[in-house]
Each structure stands twice: as structure tokens, then as C-alpha cells.
Scaffold this motif. Sequence first.
Motif, short mmCIF file in Angstrom:
data_model
loop_
_atom_site.label_atom_id
_atom_site.label_comp_id
_atom_site.label_asym_id
_atom_site.label_seq_id
_atom_site.Cartn_x
_atom_site.Cartn_y
_atom_site.Cartn_z
N ARG A 132 0.83 -1.20 0.00
CA ARG A 132 0.00 0.00 0.00
C ARG A 132 0.87 1.25 0.00
NH1 ARG A 132 -4.67 1.83 4.31
NH2 ARG A 132 -5.87 0.16 3.32
N GLY A 192 -6.12 0.67 -3.17
CA GLY A 192 -5.51 0.90 -1.87
C GLY A 192 -6.33 0.34 -0.73
N LEU A 193 -7.65 0.42 -0.84
CA LEU A 193 -8.52 -0.13 0.21
C LEU A 193 -8.40 -1.64 0.32
CD1 LEU A 193 -11.76 1.99 -0.40
CD2 LEU A 193 -10.25 2.11 1.60
N ALA A 197 -2.91 -2.38 5.38
CA ALA A 197 -2.42 -1.05 5.76
C ALA A 197 -0.94 -1.07 6.10
CB ALA A 197 -3.22 -0.52 6.93
N SER A 198 -0.52 -1.93 7.00
CA SER A 198 0.89 -2.08 7.39
C SER A 198 1.54 -0.73 7.72
CB SER A 198 1.68 -2.78 6.26
OG SER A 198 1.15 -4.05 6.00
N ALA A 202 -4.00 6.22 5.06
CA ALA A 202 -5.27 5.73 4.53
C ALA A 202 -5.25 5.70 3.01
CB ALA A 202 -6.41 6.61 5.04
N ALA A 203 -6.07 4.82 2.43
CA ALA A 203 -6.06 4.63 0.99
C ALA A 203 -6.47 5.89 0.23
CB ALA A 203 -7.00 3.48 0.62
N ALA A 258 6.55 4.21 4.37
CA ALA A 258 5.30 4.52 5.05
C ALA A 258 5.47 5.74 5.96
CB ALA A 258 4.83 3.32 5.87
N SER A 262 3.48 9.26 5.57
CA SER A 262 2.70 9.79 6.69
C SER A 262 3.01 11.26 6.91
CB SER A 262 2.99 8.98 7.96
OG SER A 262 2.54 7.65 7.82
N ASP A 266 -0.59 12.64 6.17
CA ASP A 266 -1.40 12.58 7.38
C ASP A 266 -1.50 13.93 8.08
OD1 ASP A 266 -1.92 9.94 6.95
OD2 ASP A 266 -0.43 9.19 8.36
#
Length: 298
Positions: A132, A192-193, A197-198, A202-203, A258, A262, A266
Motif C-alpha cells: 500500500r 488501496g482499500l 495497511a501495514s 489511509a487509501a 510509510a 505519513s 497525514d
Amino acid sequence: MTNGNARIWHVSDDLAARYAEGVLPEPDAWSLEKHVEGCGGCAATVSEAVRGTAAGTVLAQVRDAVLASMPPAQAAPAVRRSSPRRPRVPHRFARLLWAAGPAVRGAWLPAVLVVAAGALALAYGTGYPGARALLLAVAPVVPVAGVALSYGPHADPLHEVTAATPGGGLRLALTRTVAVLAVSLPLLTLTGLLLPASGAPAAAAWLLPGLALALGSLALASFVGCRTAALLTGGGWLLAVLGPVPAAPGGAAGARLAEQLSRCFDGVGAQSAWASAAVLSAVLVTARRPVYDRPLGR
């Protein structure tokens, strides 16, 4: 223009003549072009008016040259379609798909499907936990590539002609940008959904960044051309996100990616910054509108 009803109108000979001469006001020209998409009789009237102009003579010569270079089996249907009688109007979806541009009807769409299928295969075929994160890193570049392939001299053999029409220029560029976004945003978000997630964002976290990069690329294209703008925006994004990943120790590359995403996606602050970038890009595109009426550089 009216025919006894405010909602039903057809193109008069005078209106067609003014359109052919290029003196019809831009809003009326847009209305006429939209009307003839579904009215074969009016399309024939406008076509006949254009044939009587200097531009019509040149277009007729170009048509004859094209037909002369075609095999007889292909040239015969083309001659029949050029008859002044009422033409057959293709299905609206087919016309919309053709107007959407080379990106949607060319190699770009299979490439998007390959990206989505590849991410799913990576996650569930090999068990890679960072699928993802990798998809979210690549996803914002996909609309940028689609916009680059949709507009410009490399996308349309008659780009100089279409850009000069009331339905061309920025209007055509935005139509094709919307078509690219309408395909890539839901498809990649749904993919992505379906991925684990790992620790990745979010997707749907990439939607505003993808929109901002696409609009930024379109705005930058008015200065340096579509493909150069896509290289700068898309390449800059990939460099910023993927650059630090190779320095991650051992098998921590996925976690490092990731973490990078983020920071970019995010939080209210990050998403607000992307929204502001999208708005500023849209304002710049509007301010640079006259530039899109000319052939954009490569």
C-alpha cells in the motif's frame, strides 16, 4: 436561432456563416459547437458554411491528401461519411471517450490497470507488507502522466487547429484532465482499500496530493510544455518520497516509505497544504488561460 420554442433551436445560415468567418462571439460559438454534436442537420449546415471559406479550402485539400494516402477499403467509408447529407451521429459515450484524449483511450489506461494489479499481486502474491505504501507513493504521479499525454502537439495531430477553436484551449485541457482524474482516482483508491495497511496512510490520503500535482502540472505546462511539466512535478514528487528509502537499513524500506508518506499525507496541516496548492494551481491556470490557445511546448 430559436424555432418557436426557447429550448429548441437550430443553426441558421447567417449564424453558420458568422461562425465560419470567426466573428461569432465566443459563448455563441461554444453553444453552436455543443448543439451540432447531436444535430446532424445543423452539423451539415455549419460544414457547408466552412467549406466556402479560405480555411475550408485548406481543410478540403488536407482531406483529399489523407484520402489519397489511405487504402481503398478505408478511403471508401471516409468518402461516404463526408457526404453533405445528414451524418450519422456516433454514440455519445464514444464521442466523450474520443474527446477525453489520448491518455484515456491510449496506452495510459492499461498502464493504470497494471499499476493496480501489480500492487495487489505484490501484496497477496508475494506477501510484501509495504504494497500500500508503494502504491500511495506512485499514485499521485499517475494523473500527472495522464495529463501530460492528453494535451499538446504530441497528443493531437491537429493541436494547432483545436487549440484555436472555442471548444479547444483551456476548455479542452480541463476536459481531458477531468477524464484522467475520473479514471485514476477511484481505481487506485479502491485498490488501496484492498491492500493491507501495514502502517501506511489511509487509501484515500493521496487524493488531494494527486489533484494538486495534476493541476500544478497543468499550470506549469503553460510555461514549459506538458511533458516537461509532468517530468518536473512527477519526478520531483518521486524523488522527495523515494529518495530517502534506499538508506533504510535491512528490510526496513517499506516502513521508511510509510513514514515518509505519513509526513506528506497525514494530518490536517498536510492535507490543508495540498488543498492550498491545488487552489493556487487552479488560480494560475485561470490566469494563464490565453496561453492554452497556443500550441504548448513539449
